[in-house]
Design a protein around this motif. Sequence first.
Motif, PDB file in Angstrom:
ATOM      1  N   TYR A  79     103.792  82.499  80.394  1.00  0.00           N
ATOM      2  CA  TYR A  79     104.839  81.886  79.560  1.00  0.00           C
ATOM      3  C   TYR A  79     105.148  80.466  80.043  1.00  0.00           C
ATOM      4  O   TYR A  79     105.361  79.555  79.256  1.00  0.00           O
ATOM      5  N   ASN A  80     105.112  80.287  81.368  1.00  0.00           N
ATOM      6  CA  ASN A  80     105.399  78.960  81.935  1.00  0.00           C
ATOM      7  C   ASN A  80     104.168  78.055  81.998  1.00  0.00           C
ATOM      8  O   ASN A  80     104.172  77.029  82.685  1.00  0.00           O
ATOM      9  N   LYS A  81     103.087  78.496  81.358  1.00  0.00           N
ATOM     10  CA  LYS A  81     101.851  77.713  81.242  1.00  0.00           C
ATOM     11  C   LYS A  81     101.156  77.465  82.569  1.00  0.00           C
ATOM     12  O   LYS A  81     100.400  76.501  82.713  1.00  0.00           O
ATOM     13  N   GLU A  82     101.407  78.329  83.560  1.00  0.00           N
ATOM     14  CA  GLU A  82     100.655  78.221  84.814  1.00  0.00           C
ATOM     15  C   GLU A  82      99.244  78.769  84.574  1.00  0.00           C
ATOM     16  O   GLU A  82      98.305  78.438  85.286  1.00  0.00           O
ATOM     17  N   ALA A  83      99.136  79.655  83.623  1.00  0.00           N
ATOM     18  CA  ALA A  83      97.826  80.204  83.223  1.00  0.00           C
ATOM     19  C   ALA A  83      97.881  80.431  81.718  1.00  0.00           C
ATOM     20  O   ALA A  83      98.971  80.533  81.147  1.00  0.00           O
ATOM     21  N   GLN A  84      96.685  80.470  81.105  1.00  0.00           N
ATOM     22  CA  GLN A  84      96.685  80.696  79.655  1.00  0.00           C
ATOM     23  C   GLN A  84      96.588  82.184  79.307  1.00  0.00           C
ATOM     24  O   GLN A  84      96.933  82.612  78.226  1.00  0.00           O
ATOM     25  N   TYR A  85      96.014  82.936  80.254  1.00  0.00           N
ATOM     26  CA  TYR A  85      95.779  84.359  79.986  1.00  0.00           C
ATOM     27  C   TYR A  85      96.334  85.176  81.138  1.00  0.00           C
ATOM     28  O   TYR A  85      96.426  84.679  82.269  1.00  0.00           O
ATOM     29  N   GLY A  86      96.676  86.411  80.864  1.00  0.00           N
ATOM     30  CA  GLY A  86      97.206  87.252  81.922  1.00  0.00           C
ATOM     31  C   GLY A  86      96.859  88.707  81.711  1.00  0.00           C
ATOM     32  O   GLY A  86      96.421  89.110  80.624  1.00  0.00           O
ATOM     33  N   VAL A  87      97.052  89.493  82.788  1.00  0.00           N
ATOM     34  CA  VAL A  87      96.848  90.935  82.712  1.00  0.00           C
ATOM     35  C   VAL A  87      98.171  91.587  83.089  1.00  0.00           C
ATOM     36  O   VAL A  87      98.738  91.266  84.140  1.00  0.00           O
ATOM     37  N   CYS A  88      98.681  92.453  82.228  1.00  0.00           N
ATOM     38  CA  CYS A  88      99.868  93.223  82.598  1.00  0.00           C
ATOM     39  C   CYS A  88      99.870  94.521  81.813  1.00  0.00           C
ATOM     40  O   CYS A  88      98.967  94.760  81.014  1.00  0.00           O
ATOM     41  N   GLY A  89     100.863  95.362  82.058  1.00  0.00           N
ATOM     42  CA  GLY A  89     100.895  96.679  81.422  1.00  0.00           C
ATOM     43  C   GLY A  89     101.647  96.639  80.101  1.00  0.00           C
ATOM     44  O   GLY A  89     101.827  95.575  79.499  1.00  0.00           O
ATOM     45  N   SER A  90     102.135  97.832  79.681  1.00  0.00           N
ATOM     46  CA  SER A  90     102.818  97.931  78.391  1.00  0.00           C
ATOM     47  C   SER A  90     104.077  97.095  78.323  1.00  0.00           C
ATOM     48  O   SER A  90     104.582  96.832  77.232  1.00  0.00           O
ATOM     49  N   GLU A  91     104.599  96.674  79.499  1.00  0.00           N
ATOM     50  CA  GLU A  91     105.826  95.859  79.472  1.00  0.00           C
ATOM     51  C   GLU A  91     105.613  94.558  78.698  1.00  0.00           C
ATOM     52  O   GLU A  91     106.565  93.877  78.331  1.00  0.00           O
ATOM     53  N   LEU A  92     104.341  94.243  78.413  1.00  0.00           N
ATOM     54  CA  LEU A  92     104.048  93.073  77.590  1.00  0.00           C
ATOM     55  C   LEU A  92     104.844  93.151  76.276  1.00  0.00           C
ATOM     56  O   LEU A  92     105.436  92.177  75.827  1.00  0.00           O
ATOM     57  N   LEU A  93     104.844  94.355  75.690  1.00  0.00           N
ATOM     58  CA  LEU A  93     105.558  94.523  74.423  1.00  0.00           C
ATOM     59  C   LEU A  93     107.061  94.334  74.619  1.00  0.00           C
ATOM     60  O   LEU A  93     107.732  93.732  73.778  1.00  0.00           O
ATOM     61  N   LEU A  94     107.557  94.840  75.731  1.00  0.00           N
ATOM     62  CA  LEU A  94     108.990  94.689  76.002  1.00  0.00           C
ATOM     63  C   LEU A  94     109.384  93.210  75.982  1.00  0.00           C
ATOM     64  O   LEU A  94     110.383  92.827  75.370  1.00  0.00           O
ATOM     65  N   HIS A  95     108.548  92.389  76.612  1.00  0.00           N
ATOM     66  CA  HIS A  95     108.859  90.958  76.652  1.00  0.00           C
ATOM     67  C   HIS A  95     108.733  90.336  75.264  1.00  0.00           C
ATOM     68  O   HIS A  95     109.512  89.468  74.905  1.00  0.00           O
ATOM     69  N   ARG A  96     107.755  90.807  74.513  1.00  0.00           N
ATOM     70  CA  ARG A  96     107.620  90.313  73.136  1.00  0.00           C
ATOM     71  C   ARG A  96     108.872  90.680  72.330  1.00  0.00           C
ATOM     72  O   ARG A  96     109.425  89.872  71.593  1.00  0.00           O
ATOM     73  N   LEU A  97     109.306  91.939  72.494  1.00  0.00           N
ATOM     74  CA  LEU A  97     110.497  92.384  71.752  1.00  0.00           C
ATOM     75  C   LEU A  97     111.731  91.601  72.177  1.00  0.00           C
ATOM     76  O   LEU A  97     112.674  91.443  71.421  1.00  0.00           O
ATOM     77  N   ARG A  98     111.690  91.115  73.410  1.00  0.00           N
ATOM     78  CA  ARG A  98     112.830  90.317  73.874  1.00  0.00           C
ATOM     79  C   ARG A  98     112.705  88.848  73.437  1.00  0.00           C
ATOM     80  O   ARG A  98     113.483  88.006  73.833  1.00  0.00           O
ATOM     81  N   GLY A  99     111.647  88.556  72.711  1.00  0.00           N
ATOM     82  CA  GLY A  99     111.550  87.231  72.104  1.00  0.00           C
ATOM     83  C   GLY A  99     110.547  86.285  72.740  1.00  0.00           C
ATOM     84  O   GLY A  99     110.452  85.126  72.329  1.00  0.00           O
ATOM     85  N   TYR A 100     109.777  86.736  73.740  1.00  0.00           N
ATOM     86  CA  TYR A 100     108.777  85.843  74.327  1.00  0.00           C
ATOM     87  C   TYR A 100     107.527  85.828  73.444  1.00  0.00           C
ATOM     88  O   TYR A 100     107.049  86.887  73.051  1.00  0.00           O
ATOM     89  N   PRO A 101     106.991  84.628  73.144  1.00  0.00           N
ATOM     90  CA  PRO A 101     105.865  84.562  72.192  1.00  0.00           C
ATOM     91  C   PRO A 101     104.530  84.960  72.822  1.00  0.00           C
ATOM     92  O   PRO A 101     103.609  84.159  72.947  1.00  0.00           O
ATOM     93  N   LEU A 102     104.440  86.212  73.246  1.00  0.00           N
ATOM     94  CA  LEU A 102     103.219  86.686  73.910  1.00  0.00           C
ATOM     95  C   LEU A 102     102.392  87.510  72.928  1.00  0.00           C
ATOM     96  O   LEU A 102     102.958  88.222  72.094  1.00  0.00           O
ATOM     97  N   VAL A 103     101.087  87.391  73.073  1.00  0.00           N
ATOM     98  CA  VAL A 103     100.201  88.041  72.100  1.00  0.00           C
ATOM     99  C   VAL A 103      99.172  88.913  72.827  1.00  0.00           C
ATOM    100  O   VAL A 103      98.529  88.466  73.768  1.00  0.00           O
ATOM    101  N   LEU A 104      99.059  90.141  72.352  1.00  0.00           N
ATOM    102  CA  LEU A 104      98.092  91.072  72.942  1.00  0.00           C
ATOM    103  C   LEU A 104      96.690  90.747  72.442  1.00  0.00           C
ATOM    104  O   LEU A 104      96.469  90.629  71.233  1.00  0.00           O
ATOM    105  N   ILE A 105      95.732  90.629  73.392  1.00  0.00           N
ATOM    106  CA  ILE A 105      94.350  90.347  72.960  1.00  0.00           C
ATOM    107  C   ILE A 105      93.505  91.617  73.005  1.00  0.00           C
ATOM    108  O   ILE A 105      92.683  91.865  72.137  1.00  0.00           O
ATOM    109  N   ALA A 106      93.678  92.419  74.057  1.00  0.00           N
ATOM    110  CA  ALA A 106      92.865  93.637  74.166  1.00  0.00           C
ATOM    111  C   ALA A 106      93.569  94.641  75.059  1.00  0.00           C
ATOM    112  O   ALA A 106      94.219  94.276  76.034  1.00  0.00           O
TER     113      ALA A 106
END
Length: 721
Positions: A79-106
């Motif tokens: 999110y802070n643009k230190e990297a363009q891609y990341g690996v994390c668990g299902s909490e990715l959706l939690l952050h998306r639901l909280r309004g962070y513009p994160l997109v699931l690729i695979a």
Amino acid sequence: MKILFFLITLWLVSVPLYADKSDSYGKDLYSIKLQLKWRHQFQFAGYYAALEKGFYEQAGLDVSIIEGGPDIFPVAEVYNKEAQYGVCGSELLLHRLRGYPLVLIANIFQHSPLVLMVVDKSGIYSPIDLRGKKILLHEDGSDAEISAMLMSEGVDPQSYGYYDGSVDTDMLLEGKIDALAVYITNEPYLLKSMGMDIRVINPLKYGIDFYGDCLFTTEEEINNYPLRVRAFRQASIKGWEYALNNIDEIALLIKEKYRSDADIDMLRYEGSAIRDSLIMNKEVELGHTNPGRWEEIGKTYRRLGMTASSSRMEGFFAWEYENNESPEKLPSKLLPYMGIGILSLLAGGTLFFHIKLKVYTKNKIHSLQNFFSLPSYMLLVIDYNGKIKNYNQSWALLMKRYFGSEHPENIRQVLTGEDVGKIEKFCHMNDPLQSLISLEVFFKNAESSVWINLDFHQAFDEKLIYGIARDITEEKARNERMGESVEIAMENARKKTDFIASMSHEIRTPMNAMVSITQMLIESGLSIEQKDIAEILMVSQHNLLQIINEIIDFSKLEAGKDEVILDSFSIKEQAKSIYQLFEVMARQKKLDFKLNLIRPLPNFIISDSQKIRQICINLISNAFKYTEKGEIIFSVGLTEAGILKISVQDTGIGISKDDIGRIFNFYSRIERKGTVRQSGTGLGLVISQKYARAMGGAVTVESQVSKGSVFTLTVPVHVIN
Ligand code: ADP
């Protein structure tokens, strides 16, 4: 052998292309960073393999893999643009639901590796035993599956605490805490191998099925560089395929190159555990995403109060951005690979399919997910209450377009009144013979509308209904256009028929006048020679009139204007007047033409006089046309049962048995060798038969070749004496 030859050829073809471009290596590659979730271990094997084996480079990417740790949060880093891609668990959706513009690729791990570990002697066997015990969970939601399990098993969230930072297994072993959230692929193995007695409580067993590691990026990245995102996804998945097929090799790579703390056996164990129970690439296509499962995960977060109940998943999936326009160009370095790709596809399509098929057959596993990902079909599964249990991306896209972020949970929300009734009836119809129902539904929003064909199939064993939907907007428009064209064509045909009918009618009037005048001329005391000429003229006029009459009758039939019109008339008088019409012709052809009125005949009958007259004229005209010598007998009688029976008997050329079946067909004319070709339309008998049928009667025929024919009209009539 052929396969080997093919592969070698392909390699030979591709090597020079790669080599040609080798000078420009580096300057054409995109540099990107991938932030891992934790320290180097087999959990990230696919990415190391993609880098090591050159898959990223082939995709035009220069990837730096950044190690994670207790204080590094991939979501924050990306999110802070230190990297363009990341690996994390299902909490990715939690952050998306909280309004962070994160997109699931695979979705790499199909299940979460997170479990609760307890020591054996603690007497804790299930979540219920954890009531009032000390459990520490992460605050950032990365342990949400554990919270969900505890909650659904009735363990009060107040009874356990949260922590920030790291907790180690020593705290568990020393009894400072009662349960610890760990990765099933790591700590339990380590402790067991050290001889510790531990036990795990797995949320999966309690119906909580979260996704494990996912690959993600930001909206900005996918909007600006969709091709790069796709290339990175594909290369990463290829890396994972390689790593799972070569666990020993990649375990060694992680140990030596990435200096993992874990020993090589631990890495190998982790590798097979990840492959067999978390990624399961033999059953599920690598990277596969099921939006329905994510919906469930989202609901769990909302239930746990971790996000607002109004939060929406919109924009979470990479495929939602697929139609976005982007000025992005592929790095030139990719072009030769694309060339090879196309070549390989063309040449190796069959081979690939063959190998793939073999693998599947060998494993006796069919990956339904592949089928579920077909883009042209929208697939969904509903239960007998209409609840939408599962669906694929295409269906999700359609729903998003026409229902916004409120994804319908029940098929009733998608259908209109009548169709709801149909599907409800269908759900409760336990009839294997009626296992399919087809509906056509229409969706509309401010910008567009669509017609969808929905086929529902009963899966009786599972008490489920499988739905297959497809866009039929084009098809419907085409059919409509076709319907309109047919309508126009029919209208044109009608106009032509009307035109011919009115023209024929216009011609008939002067023709009738000509016939009458010729008749008068014949009777005006002409010389024999002059009379002869006038009679020839009259026969020709008669033939022409006959053709015109047939055209008019046919037009009437075509236009459906052939209704029966009843009137009372004297059949004797009518028979005589018809007979007179042909007297001249009989003289001309030197035929013996007789009228045979079979008595007793009634004074009047009620029937359609015009139709009867027309049939008689048709039959007698034919008798004259097809008879060269002998006689023609025109008989009229009435049976005791009140059936008018009119027959026309001739001694003409006759009709063979083979031909008799055809003479009542439209435009059917029999060609006979050795006979004079007669003019005609091939319509007279069809019209006669149709008229007779309309009056409840029929025209029949008996005939012998070279001997003659008898055509008989029978019609029930009403008699007035
Ligand atoms: P057409 O205009 O050809 O006479 P019809 O429908 O009246 O058309 O008759 C169909 C065919 O039936 C004719 O072409 C002819 O071959 C045969 N046919 C009709 N009446 C007779 C008849 N009296 N004797 C022999 N053939 C006949």
